[in-house]
Design an enzyme around this catalytic site. Structure first.
Site, PDB file in Angstrom:
ATOM      1  N   THR A  31      38.853  48.065  42.842  1.00 35.17           N
ATOM      2  CA  THR A  31      38.305  48.904  41.759  1.00 35.17           C
ATOM      3  C   THR A  31      36.805  48.635  41.618  1.00 35.17           C
ATOM      4  O   THR A  31      36.358  47.517  41.859  1.00 35.17           O
ATOM      5  CB  THR A  31      39.040  48.561  40.446  1.00 35.17           C
ATOM      6  OG1 THR A  31      40.416  48.903  40.606  1.00 35.17           O
ATOM      7  CG2 THR A  31      38.472  49.320  39.255  1.00 35.17           C
ATOM      8  N   GLY A  32      36.072  49.657  41.201  1.00 38.25           N
ATOM      9  CA  GLY A  32      34.636  49.494  40.976  1.00 38.25           C
ATOM     10  C   GLY A  32      33.842  50.359  41.940  1.00 38.25           C
ATOM     11  O   GLY A  32      34.399  50.998  42.836  1.00 38.25           O
ATOM     12  N   ASP A  87      37.840  44.548  47.809  1.00 39.93           N
ATOM     13  CA  ASP A  87      37.472  44.728  46.409  1.00 39.93           C
ATOM     14  C   ASP A  87      36.022  44.300  46.225  1.00 39.93           C
ATOM     15  O   ASP A  87      35.452  43.633  47.107  1.00 39.93           O
ATOM     16  CB  ASP A  87      38.393  43.884  45.513  1.00 39.93           C
ATOM     17  CG  ASP A  87      38.616  44.509  44.143  1.00 39.93           C
ATOM     18  OD1 ASP A  87      37.740  45.270  43.679  1.00 39.93           O
ATOM     19  OD2 ASP A  87      39.660  44.231  43.537  1.00 39.93           O
ATOM     20  N   GLY A  88      35.452  44.643  45.104  1.00 37.43           N
ATOM     21  CA  GLY A  88      34.118  44.186  44.756  1.00 37.43           C
ATOM     22  C   GLY A  88      34.198  42.890  43.961  1.00 37.43           C
ATOM     23  O   GLY A  88      35.267  42.299  43.794  1.00 37.43           O
ATOM     24  N   GLY A 103      35.327  45.892  35.414  1.00 38.10           N
ATOM     25  CA  GLY A 103      36.093  47.125  35.239  1.00 38.10           C
ATOM     26  C   GLY A 103      37.442  46.903  34.580  1.00 38.10           C
ATOM     27  O   GLY A 103      38.268  47.825  34.531  1.00 38.10           O
ATOM     28  N   GLU A 109      44.073  43.243  40.174  1.00 35.15           N
ATOM     29  CA  GLU A 109      43.316  42.895  41.391  1.00 35.15           C
ATOM     30  C   GLU A 109      43.772  41.551  41.942  1.00 35.15           C
ATOM     31  O   GLU A 109      43.864  41.363  43.163  1.00 35.15           O
ATOM     32  CB  GLU A 109      41.820  42.861  41.077  1.00 35.15           C
ATOM     33  CG  GLU A 109      41.237  44.253  40.824  1.00 35.15           C
ATOM     34  CD  GLU A 109      39.814  44.256  40.301  1.00 35.15           C
ATOM     35  OE1 GLU A 109      39.129  45.274  40.455  1.00 35.15           O
ATOM     36  OE2 GLU A 109      39.379  43.247  39.709  1.00 35.15           O
ATOM     37  N   LYS A 127      24.992  39.915  43.627  1.00 34.87           N
ATOM     38  CA  LYS A 127      26.192  39.218  43.160  1.00 34.87           C
ATOM     39  C   LYS A 127      26.225  37.721  43.493  1.00 34.87           C
ATOM     40  O   LYS A 127      27.081  36.995  42.993  1.00 34.87           O
ATOM     41  CB  LYS A 127      27.438  39.896  43.750  1.00 34.87           C
ATOM     42  CG  LYS A 127      27.511  41.403  43.534  1.00 34.87           C
ATOM     43  CD  LYS A 127      27.622  41.762  42.089  1.00 34.87           C
ATOM     44  CE  LYS A 127      27.664  43.254  41.786  1.00 34.87           C
ATOM     45  NZ  LYS A 127      28.707  44.026  42.411  1.00 34.87           N
TER      46      LYS A 127
HETATM   47  C1  5RP Z   1      36.682  45.607  38.478  1.00 36.91           C
HETATM   48  C2  5RP Z   1      35.975  44.617  39.323  1.00 36.91           C
HETATM   49  C3  5RP Z   1      34.907  45.145  40.233  1.00 36.91           C
HETATM   50  O1  5RP Z   1      35.336  44.959  41.555  1.00 36.91           O
HETATM   51  C4  5RP Z   1      33.628  44.415  39.971  1.00 36.91           C
HETATM   52  O2  5RP Z   1      33.288  44.621  38.621  1.00 36.91           O
HETATM   53  C5  5RP Z   1      32.491  44.904  40.879  1.00 36.91           C
HETATM   54  O3  5RP Z   1      32.184  46.235  40.580  1.00 36.91           O
HETATM   55  P1  5RP Z   1      31.020  47.011  41.318  1.00 36.91           P
HETATM   56  O4  5RP Z   1      31.430  47.140  42.758  1.00 36.91           O
HETATM   57  O5  5RP Z   1      30.955  48.344  40.614  1.00 36.91           O
HETATM   58  O6  5RP Z   1      29.750  46.225  41.161  1.00 36.91           O
HETATM   59  O7  5RP Z   1      36.228  43.435  39.314  1.00 36.91           O
HETATM   60  O8  5RP Z   1      37.589  44.989  37.613  1.00 36.91           O
END
Ligand code: 5RP
Length: 235
Positions: A31-32, A87-88, A103, A109, A127
């Protein structure tokens, strides 16, 4: 301009992830915004290369994106292991420990990442962190009636506890599980293992956004348009 660079890093990570996907794989779908770029890139390969994959989404929003691009939705009931989850992340330290959950999808996740043989984290260059907690709070998903006791436990760990407020509505953010989020704001987290253990023992907590031994790889999308891959050392 730096927004373009950031967006470019996320797109490159998404395309690189999609290039490693082969037909028949069952994916864990994150997600994200960065995970969304990977979903879009997989969608392009479905059209261009006839790729055929299934996915377990980590949120309602990831599920909608999967459906839109042609990734078949499956659940963990029918699938023992996932070939690859992506995932992010919000923060990544040198030991590939993460903070996730901006998110509010971190509980799902974590379930999905735990079921994967390979968990690839796609992290743009903003990050990286020396110490977890320096910039981002740790989200804690809770049942609403436990808000007071859980806030006090978080404060006993040295953090400020703040119920996350929704946008576009009055009142708290409500997760895909119909639960609430308390954001735990630390200066830095001196002992992530202890925070993990205390939070998981606290009644009313579903899960939190510290991912300590889950990432098998982190791919950093750098500001200069390259990708640095770092694999977990198993020592
Ligand atoms: C959602 C998350 C996302 O993976 C995290 O916030 C990174 O988001 P982005 O890729 O928009 O920077 O943990 O719960």
């Amino acid at each position: 301009m730096s927004g373009d660079k950031l967006d470019g890093a996320k797109r490159l990570l998404g395309a690189e992830l999609a290039s490693e996907v082969v037909s028949g794989m069952v994916l864990g779908v994150g997600t994200g915004s960065t995970a969304a770029r990977a979903i879009e890139s997989i969608g392009r390969r479905i059209v261009d290369d006839g790729l055929s994959v299934k996915g377990v989404p980590t949120s309602q929003s990831a599920e909608r994106l999967c459906r839109a691009v042609g990734i078949d939705i499956v659940s963990l009931d029918g699938v023992a292991r996932l070939d690859l989850a992506f995932d992010g992340a919000d923060e990544v330290d040198e030991d590939l420990r993460l903070i996730k959950g901006r998110g509010a999808a971190h509980s799902r996740e974590k379930v999905v990442a735990s079921a994967a043989d390979r968990f690839v984290v796609l992290a743009d260059y903003t990050k990286r962190t020396q110490k977890l907690g320096a910039r981002m709070p740790v989200p804690v998903e809770i049942i609403p009636m436990a808000v007071g006791p859980v806030q006090r436990v978080i404060e006993s760990l040295g953090a400020r506890a703040e119920v996350r407020q929704g946008t576009g509505k009055d009142g708290p953010t409500v997760t895909d599980q119909s639960l609430w989020i308390i954001d735990a704001h630390f200066d830095v987290i001196a002992d992530p293992e202890r925070v993990n253990a205390v939070l998981l023992q606290t009644p009313g907590v579903l899960d939190h956004g510290l991912f300590l031994n889950l990432a098998t790889e982190v791919w950093f999308g750098e500001a200069d348009g390259t990708i640095t891959r770092v694999a977990r050392r198993d020592d």
